[in-house]
Design a protein around this motif. Structure first.
Motif, PDB file in Angstrom:
ATOM      1  N   TRP A  63      -1.711  26.327 -46.235  1.00 41.53           N
ATOM      2  CA  TRP A  63      -1.523  27.507 -46.124  1.00 41.53           C
ATOM      3  C   TRP A  63      -2.540  28.283 -46.097  1.00 41.53           C
ATOM      4  O   TRP A  63      -2.475  29.011 -46.004  1.00 41.53           O
ATOM      5  CB  TRP A  63      -0.987  27.699 -47.798  1.00 41.53           C
ATOM      6  N   TRP A  64      -3.198  27.742 -46.895  1.00 46.50           N
ATOM      7  CA  TRP A  64      -4.746  28.746 -46.549  1.00 46.50           C
ATOM      8  C   TRP A  64      -5.289  29.289 -45.819  1.00 46.50           C
ATOM      9  O   TRP A  64      -6.460  29.089 -45.296  1.00 46.50           O
ATOM     10  CB  TRP A  64      -5.987  28.013 -47.604  1.00 46.50           C
ATOM     11  N   VAL A  65      -5.343  27.475 -44.271  1.00 45.46           N
ATOM     12  CA  VAL A  65      -5.882  27.310 -43.221  1.00 45.46           C
ATOM     13  C   VAL A  65      -5.432  28.902 -42.516  1.00 45.46           C
ATOM     14  O   VAL A  65      -5.930  29.354 -41.272  1.00 45.46           O
ATOM     15  CB  VAL A  65      -5.705  26.454 -42.745  1.00 45.46           C
ATOM     16  N   TYR A  66      -4.363  29.560 -42.480  1.00 41.03           N
ATOM     17  CA  TYR A  66      -3.220  30.625 -41.617  1.00 41.03           C
ATOM     18  C   TYR A  66      -4.710  31.316 -41.498  1.00 41.03           C
ATOM     19  O   TYR A  66      -4.341  32.076 -40.218  1.00 41.03           O
ATOM     20  CB  TYR A  66      -2.284  31.352 -42.298  1.00 41.03           C
ATOM     21  N   PRO A  67      -5.088  32.494 -42.112  1.00 42.46           N
ATOM     22  CA  PRO A  67      -6.516  33.086 -41.461  1.00 42.46           C
ATOM     23  C   PRO A  67      -6.946  32.834 -39.933  1.00 42.46           C
ATOM     24  O   PRO A  67      -7.211  33.347 -39.062  1.00 42.46           O
ATOM     25  CB  PRO A  67      -7.279  33.751 -42.294  1.00 42.46           C
ATOM     26  N   VAL A  68      -7.044  31.284 -40.747  1.00 41.20           N
ATOM     27  CA  VAL A  68      -8.494  30.619 -39.215  1.00 41.20           C
ATOM     28  C   VAL A  68      -7.793  30.511 -38.713  1.00 41.20           C
ATOM     29  O   VAL A  68      -8.216  30.828 -36.827  1.00 41.20           O
ATOM     30  CB  VAL A  68      -9.325  29.886 -39.684  1.00 41.20           C
ATOM     31  N   VAL A  69      -6.292  29.832 -38.001  1.00 39.21           N
ATOM     32  CA  VAL A  69      -5.498  29.833 -37.070  1.00 39.21           C
ATOM     33  C   VAL A  69      -5.123  30.522 -36.409  1.00 39.21           C
ATOM     34  O   VAL A  69      -5.368  31.521 -35.448  1.00 39.21           O
ATOM     35  CB  VAL A  69      -4.233  28.756 -37.674  1.00 39.21           C
ATOM     36  N   ALA A  70      -4.544  32.250 -37.559  1.00 36.40           N
ATOM     37  CA  ALA A  70      -4.325  33.760 -36.542  1.00 36.40           C
ATOM     38  C   ALA A  70      -5.904  33.600 -35.834  1.00 36.40           C
ATOM     39  O   ALA A  70      -5.422  34.456 -34.756  1.00 36.40           O
ATOM     40  CB  ALA A  70      -4.276  34.539 -37.468  1.00 36.40           C
ATOM     41  N   LEU A  71      -6.652  34.022 -36.295  1.00 36.98           N
ATOM     42  CA  LEU A  71      -7.858  34.399 -35.817  1.00 36.98           C
ATOM     43  C   LEU A  71      -8.344  33.191 -34.452  1.00 36.98           C
ATOM     44  O   LEU A  71      -8.606  34.186 -33.065  1.00 36.98           O
ATOM     45  CB  LEU A  71      -8.673  34.645 -36.606  1.00 36.98           C
ATOM     46  N   ALA A  72      -8.566  32.094 -34.606  1.00 40.02           N
ATOM     47  CA  ALA A  72      -9.022  31.287 -33.514  1.00 40.02           C
ATOM     48  C   ALA A  72      -7.723  31.317 -32.423  1.00 40.02           C
ATOM     49  O   ALA A  72      -8.298  31.773 -31.359  1.00 40.02           O
ATOM     50  CB  ALA A  72      -8.707  29.757 -33.763  1.00 40.02           C
ATOM     51  N   THR A  73      -6.110  31.401 -32.563  1.00 39.53           N
ATOM     52  CA  THR A  73      -5.312  31.850 -32.079  1.00 39.53           C
ATOM     53  C   THR A  73      -5.396  32.917 -31.181  1.00 39.53           C
ATOM     54  O   THR A  73      -4.927  33.132 -29.504  1.00 39.53           O
ATOM     55  CB  THR A  73      -3.860  31.199 -31.798  1.00 39.53           C
ATOM     56  N   THR A  74      -5.913  34.251 -31.683  1.00 42.98           N
ATOM     57  CA  THR A  74      -6.003  35.252 -30.877  1.00 42.98           C
ATOM     58  C   THR A  74      -6.973  35.108 -29.739  1.00 42.98           C
ATOM     59  O   THR A  74      -6.612  35.347 -28.944  1.00 42.98           O
ATOM     60  CB  THR A  74      -5.922  36.182 -32.278  1.00 42.98           C
ATOM     61  N   VAL A  75      -7.911  34.387 -30.703  1.00 46.68           N
ATOM     62  CA  VAL A  75      -9.160  34.916 -29.646  1.00 46.68           C
ATOM     63  C   VAL A  75      -8.494  33.741 -28.430  1.00 46.68           C
ATOM     64  O   VAL A  75      -9.116  34.246 -27.694  1.00 46.68           O
ATOM     65  CB  VAL A  75     -10.112  33.570 -29.803  1.00 46.68           C
TER      66      VAL A  75
END
Length: 114
Positions: A63-75
């Motif tokens: 659950w806590w990895v969401y911001p990292v995944v959102a940022l990485a997939t955006t880039v």
């Protein structure tokens, strides 16, 4: 050589614009989801904070990895878009939807149960 999904194809009229709009709308949604995500992450961490369970630690970490995944997939999506790999950019950009759908279901469940 067989075609692969990462092969550049000529853009169809309007496809690049439609892809850019989809990327922008979904990423705006991911950004808006950060506020309820924060409250769900804090509440979920407190409710699952049982250090005797390895499964609880994995749920909290997922659950806590969401911001990292959102940022990485955006880039990654915008890099693919810039390289004219539109299909790949769309699919990479949809990865955080899993977290959003689970979060919306949790918020709905909390609203109905409360």
């Amino acid at each position: 050589m067989p075609a692969t999904p990462l092969v550049r194809r000529p853009d169809e009229p309007g496809t690049r614009r439609a892809t850019a709009i989809e990327l922008g709308i979904l990423q705006g949604g991911y950004l808006l989801f950060l506020l309820p995500w924060f409250f769900l992450a804090i509440g979920g961490t407190m409710s699952l904070a049982n250090w005797d369970s390895v499964a609880a630690a994995f749920v909290i970490l997922a659950w806590w990895v969401y911001p990292v995944v959102a940022l990485a997939t955006t880039v990654a999506a915008w890099v693919l878009f810039a390289n004219r790999l539109l299909g790949a950019a769309r699919w990479v950009n949809r990865v955080p939807l899993a977290w959003v759908l689970v979060g919306v279901a949790l918020v709905g469940w909390i609203a109905v149960a409360g």
